[in-house]
Each structure stands twice: as structure tokens, then as C-alpha cells.
Design a protein around this motif. Structure first.
Motif, PDB file in Angstrom:
ATOM      1  N   THR A 127     -84.597 -20.645  24.766  1.00  0.00           N
ATOM      2  CA  THR A 127     -85.402 -20.265  23.605  1.00  0.00           C
ATOM      3  C   THR A 127     -84.571 -20.377  22.334  1.00  0.00           C
ATOM      4  OG1 THR A 127     -86.566 -18.637  24.977  1.00  0.00           O
ATOM      5  CG2 THR A 127     -86.865 -18.459  22.604  1.00  0.00           C
ATOM      6  N   ARG A 140     -90.552 -20.360  16.773  1.00  0.00           N
ATOM      7  CA  ARG A 140     -89.920 -19.948  18.030  1.00  0.00           C
ATOM      8  C   ARG A 140     -90.297 -20.983  19.077  1.00  0.00           C
ATOM      9  NH1 ARG A 140     -91.163 -16.960  22.850  1.00  0.00           N
ATOM     10  NH2 ARG A 140     -89.369 -15.728  23.565  1.00  0.00           N
ATOM     11  N   VAL A 142     -89.736 -22.387  23.124  1.00  0.00           N
ATOM     12  CA  VAL A 142     -89.299 -22.116  24.495  1.00  0.00           C
ATOM     13  C   VAL A 142     -89.181 -23.450  25.224  1.00  0.00           C
ATOM     14  CG1 VAL A 142     -89.823 -20.928  26.659  1.00  0.00           C
ATOM     15  CG2 VAL A 142     -90.442 -19.873  24.471  1.00  0.00           C
TER      16      VAL A 142
END
Length: 237
Positions: A127, A140, A142
Motif C-alpha cells: 500500500t 491511496r 493497494v
């Protein structure tokens, strides 16, 4: 993976910021004004094992501090490299097998800028997050262990705000949606692992609203008014 991240992280942060337990040795000196000076070593209260070691200059941390776990192995579980120019510390957390858990900048004891988190016992990034004064801000992402993107979500003031995408490992978009203050808001599209559309419609305040379309193998089979789902189903079969 999430539980591992939270529980291990909580322990590391406790060890990192708890520097008040020290040993009365020749290492722990004070200057004429009573401020920490030179090499200082902290110890765990019960076991008396080393907790941290680093150097102070008239009460201010300088250089690299090492933080240890509470075992005989004295494994390094975190390092902090202090920068006097911006009052920051580049921080790296490790597991007890010397694998990186996460790394990034800390300013005034809160996260700042980009932070990277790693897959368990791996050098591959799991991440990436961005912080402003300790709050999530911006993209963000992942990643799968392979390095392929699994999820993308935008944050503003520590809440999900903006687009969200979820992918299979071979790049098929499973979900495209929009968030506002941590709730679904606006158009959302859901697909199966073959890329066929499963459903499509609008969210209002986190709930499905208005006409939603439902598909099987990419073919429209049903429409439903989700504002009144109990009596507004229309089959397309």
C-alpha cells in the motif's frame, strides 16, 4: 493482512514514542541546562532490556535512533533518522525477521507525505498512502503481491472522497464508484471477474437510489427503482 498491520503497528508505535524509561548509566548525560546530551539508552521497565538508543544534542534528537524489541535477540523493530532542518524523522518499521513493515516521514510525531507499507515478509509494496499533518490526503493505492494494482481510492481530510476503483490481478475493473465523506455517492458500476457488467446505478448518502440496472453475462435482465425496491421491479427477461 489488515489485522496484522494494525496489531503489529500499534506495538511499534508504542515502542517508538515511549522514550521515558531510561537507565541511570554513564550514557545518559544532561547538559548544563538539564537537557539530554550525547548518547542515551532507554530500557523496558520490567525486563530491563534495551528499548532504544540514540544521540541528543542539547535536548534535541540527532542522527539515527534504533528501537529494539523486548527479547534477548535485541532485534531492531524501528529506526528514526532525524532532520534538524524540517524537524522531521524518516521512520522505518521492521518485523522481528528484519523485513520492512512500513516507512515514511514523521513530523511532530504524526505522519507526513508518502508512506509505504509492505506485504508480509516481502520487499514488495502492499500500500502507498499520503498524509498531511497526520491525516490521509490524496491517492491511496493497494497492490497485489505481483505489483499489479488492486485498489485505488482518493482521500480528503482523512475521509474517502472521490473516485474508487477495484481491479482483478489481470487488470479487469471490478468496481468503479465515487465516495463522499466515506459514503458511496453518485454513479457506481460493478463487474464480474470476466469484465461483464453486473449492476449499475446511483448512490445517495451511501444508499442505492433511483433506477438500477442488473445484468447477467453482460445482458440487461432487470431494472429496479431502489428508492422503492419493494414494488418497483421490472424484469427484462
Amino acid at each position: 493482512m489488515i489485522k496484522y498491520k494494525i496489531s503489529f503497528f500499534a506495538f511499534l508505535i508504542f515502542a517508538l514514542f515511549s522514550q521515558n524509561v531510561v537507565s541511570q548509566t554513564d550514557s545518559n548525560k544532561l547538559d548544563a541546562k538539564g537537557k539530554k546530551q550525547g548518547v542515551w539508552k532507554g530500557f523496558y521497565e520490567e525486563s530491563k532490556r534495551p528499548r532504544y538508543e540514540g544521540t541528543f544534542e542539547h535536548g534535541k534528537e540527532i542522527g539515527i535512533f534504533n528501537f529494539f524489541d523486548d527479547t534477548k535477540a535485541k532485534s531492531i523493530i524501528a529506526t528514526r533518522e532525524f532532520n534538524a532542518k524540517d524537524n522531521s524523522a524518516y521512520t522505518i518499521f521492521y518485523d522481528q525477521n528484519k523485513n520492512k513493515v512500513s516507512e515514511g516521514k514523521v513530523v511532530n510525531k504524526v505522519f507526513e507525505g508518502q508512506w509505504k507499507y509492505y506485504h508480509l515478509a516481502s520487499k514488495n509494496i502492499m500500500t502507498t498512502e499520503h498524509y498531511s499533518k497526520g491525516k490521509l490526503e490524496g491517492l491511496r493505492t493497494v497492490f497485489y503481491l505481483s505489483g499489479k494494482i488492486a485498489e485505488e481510492i482518493n482521500y480528503k481530510n482523512n475521509s474517502k472522497n472521490g473516485f474508487y476503483k477495484k481491479y482483478t490481478e489481470n487488470g479487469i475493473v471490478l468496481e468503479e464508484s465515487i465516495f463522499k465523506n466515506d459514503q458511496y455517492s453518485g454513479l457506481a458500476i460493478f463487474r464480474d471477474s470476466n469484465g461483464n457488467m453486473v449492476s449499475k446505478g446511483q448512490f445517495v448518502n451511501g444508499k442505492k437510489a433511483g433506477i438500477w440496472h442488473f445484468f447477467e453475462k453482460g445482458k440487461l435482465v432487470k431494472e429496479m427503482n431502489m428508492s422503492f425496491p419493494e414494488n418497483a421491479t421490472k424484469s427484462k427477461l
